[in-house]
Design a protein around this motif. Structure first.
Motif, short mmCIF file in Angstrom:
data_model
loop_
_atom_site.label_atom_id
_atom_site.label_comp_id
_atom_site.label_asym_id
_atom_site.label_seq_id
_atom_site.Cartn_x
_atom_site.Cartn_y
_atom_site.Cartn_z
N CYS A 58 5.03 0.79 -4.04
CA CYS A 58 5.62 1.27 -5.23
C CYS A 58 4.53 2.29 -5.86
CB CYS A 58 6.24 0.19 -6.01
SG CYS A 58 7.54 -0.77 -5.42
N CYS A 59 5.27 3.01 -6.87
CA CYS A 59 4.21 3.79 -7.49
C CYS A 59 4.12 3.05 -8.99
CB CYS A 59 5.33 5.13 -8.24
SG CYS A 59 4.05 6.10 -9.16
N ASN A 60 3.12 1.82 -8.64
CA ASN A 60 2.40 1.21 -9.47
C ASN A 60 0.98 0.88 -9.48
OD1 ASN A 60 2.23 -0.63 -7.45
ND2 ASN A 60 4.01 -1.90 -8.25
N ASP A 61 0.31 0.03 -10.31
CA ASP A 61 -1.14 -0.20 -10.08
C ASP A 61 -1.43 -1.02 -8.73
OD1 ASP A 61 -1.63 1.35 -12.52
OD2 ASP A 61 -1.79 -0.42 -13.72
N ARG A 62 -0.44 -1.66 -8.43
CA ARG A 62 -0.81 -2.41 -7.30
C ARG A 62 -1.03 -1.46 -6.08
NH1 ARG A 62 3.02 -5.67 -7.33
NH2 ARG A 62 2.03 -7.39 -8.34
N GLU A 128 -8.35 6.78 0.43
CA GLU A 128 -8.69 5.33 0.63
C GLU A 128 -8.76 4.53 -0.42
OE1 GLU A 128 -8.04 3.78 3.55
OE2 GLU A 128 -7.54 5.66 4.55
N SER A 129 -9.66 5.23 -1.58
CA SER A 129 -9.95 4.69 -2.76
C SER A 129 -8.80 4.54 -3.80
CB SER A 129 -11.32 5.12 -3.30
OG SER A 129 -12.17 5.03 -2.30
N LEU A 130 -7.95 5.51 -3.90
CA LEU A 130 -6.87 5.51 -4.81
C LEU A 130 -5.65 4.84 -4.46
CD1 LEU A 130 -6.95 9.36 -6.12
CD2 LEU A 130 -8.47 7.46 -6.74
N TYR A 131 -5.51 4.49 -3.18
CA TYR A 131 -4.26 4.24 -2.75
C TYR A 131 -4.37 3.11 -1.78
CZ TYR A 131 -2.32 8.72 -4.62
OH TYR A 131 -1.99 9.75 -5.41
N GLU A 132 -3.62 2.00 -2.16
CA GLU A 132 -3.74 0.81 -1.12
C GLU A 132 -3.64 1.21 0.21
OE1 GLU A 132 -2.01 -3.62 -1.45
OE2 GLU A 132 -0.42 -2.32 -1.75
N LYS A 133 -2.67 1.98 0.53
CA LYS A 133 -2.35 2.20 1.96
C LYS A 133 -3.31 3.39 2.44
CE LYS A 133 2.04 0.22 2.76
NZ LYS A 133 3.32 0.38 3.30
N GLY A 134 -4.13 4.06 1.62
CA GLY A 134 -5.17 4.96 1.98
C GLY A 134 -4.15 6.23 2.52
N PHE A 139 2.57 8.46 -0.85
CA PHE A 139 2.11 9.30 -1.92
C PHE A 139 1.12 10.18 -1.66
CE2 PHE A 139 3.55 5.00 -3.98
CZ PHE A 139 4.66 5.41 -4.08
N VAL A 140 0.38 10.26 -0.50
CA VAL A 140 -0.27 10.91 -0.20
C VAL A 140 0.24 12.07 0.84
CG1 VAL A 140 -2.66 11.55 1.17
CG2 VAL A 140 -2.23 9.42 -0.23
#
Length: 350
Positions: A58-62, A128-134, A139-140
């Motif tokens: 999801c588009c959230n902090d997690r 990899e650092s910004l997104y949980e799924k890298g 969203f990438v």
């Protein structure tokens, strides 16, 4: 407890947007119903966060932790000879994600340098650092010049595609990352639709794109970076003390004048690009470290003579200055893997 009239009032508000409807509800019940509906929406958001968003992205902090500390560690551990990149990149991202940031536009960066200096490597580390799924995050969004935008006769089509894809991406998540690789292989004019979108957040439908990030990756100005660095080194300056200011105007001018997707681009004319970041050409000592790092991935600690032998096989120096490895660390990964595999087979056969 809410009575049936209040609930019905809330439903009327929801379904008919306060249009003239024969709901026959007194004002007090109507107001209470509106509050109940707002609470229901809030409750649904919380429910979604605790259920659906724990199972999928999801588009959230997690899903988008934006872990700049992690990125800094990765860069310091795995990137060699690029002190300017580390300094500028960390500062730019920390400012971009700061809770008090009031920027009116997305963060836009342009990476420049010869092959093998780490441009794609760094872009992947950012993801990899910004997104949980890298890099696998939805969203990438990554585009390759020779694959997606190779034909000059299709520039108008490419502009429509980029515009639609960016709008759809930001609609899906305001904190999206867009990476355009091989910009020097793209035709002139390919980014004209993007300039109007990115310049001070002029997105349609009141979309907020100020939290998005755009990265352009190019070999453009690689020669100019090498010439400038060689000149400064030969004049006695220490590589580690050289600053970004020595390269920024060189990169902007080369991007605007040399063939590629940014040639004569409105992105440059309108000063939409926030940071031109030079990836300095690598010297022998940096390639040596790359070799050690690749061996470490295989849990190997090679002898010094083995590294020197590999260096002789893979390094050719630029003819102009005789200082820089022409392919940087680009071929090191496969070369080391081959050496490790050959040595393993030799031991097993022995």
């Amino acid at each position: 407890m809410l009575n049936s009239w209040t609930i019905f009032g809330a439903v009327c508000i929801s379904l008919f947007n306060l249009q003239t409807v024969n709901c026959l509800i007194d004002p007090i019940s109507l107001a209470v119903g509106a509050g109940a509906l707002a609470g229901a929406y809030t409750g649904f958001g919380f429910f979604k966060e605790q259920t659906y968003c724990r199972m999928t992205e999801c588009c959230n902090d997690r899903s988008i932790p934006a872990d700049i500390t992690k990125l800094k560690g990765l860069l310091q551990k795995n990137l060699y000879g690029q002190h300017i990149v580390i300094q500028q990149l960390i500062s730019a991202l920390e400012a971009h994600f700061h809770r008090h940031s009031k920027s009116r536009k997305p963060l836009v960066m342009s990476f420049h340098g010869t092959p093998g200096t780490g441009k794609n490597y760094v872009a992947d580390m950012i993801a990899e650092s910004l997104y949980e799924k890298g890099v696998k995050s939805r969203f990438v969004h990554k585009y390759m010049g020779r694959l997606h935008f190779s034909l000059s006769q299709n520039v108008a089509e490419y502009n429509r595609f980029i515009r639609d894809d960016v709008v759809n991406g930001i609609t899906d998540c305001a904190r999206s990352l867009f990476i355009f690789d091989e910009v020097d292989k793209m035709p002139q004019g390919v980014f004209e639709s993007l300039a109007s979108l990115v310049d001070y957040n002029s997105l349609p439908n009141n979309l907020d794109g100020t939290k998005a990030i755009f990265i352009f990756i190019s070999n453009t100005a690689g020669v100019q970076i090498s010439d400038q660095l060689a000149k400064m080194l030969k004049s006695g300056e220490l590589r580690e003390n050289i600053k970004l200011s020595a390269f920024e105007q060189i990169l902007e001018k080369a991007s605007y004048n040399l063939d590629g997707g940014l040639k004569k681009a409105s992105l440059i004319e309108q000063h939409v690009i926030d940071h031109y970041i030079p990836f300095l050409p690598l010297e022998k000592a940096h390639v040596h470290k790359c070799i050690e790092t690749e061996y470490a991935k295989w849990d190997r600690r090679p002898q010094k003579n083995a590294i020197e032998s590999l260096l002789q096989d893979v390094i050719t120096f630029d003819r102009t200055h005789g200082l820089f490895a022409t392919s940087g660390c680009k071929t090191i990964e496969k070369k080391v893997a081959t050496e490790v595999w050959n040595n393993s087979n030799s031991i097993s056969e022995g």
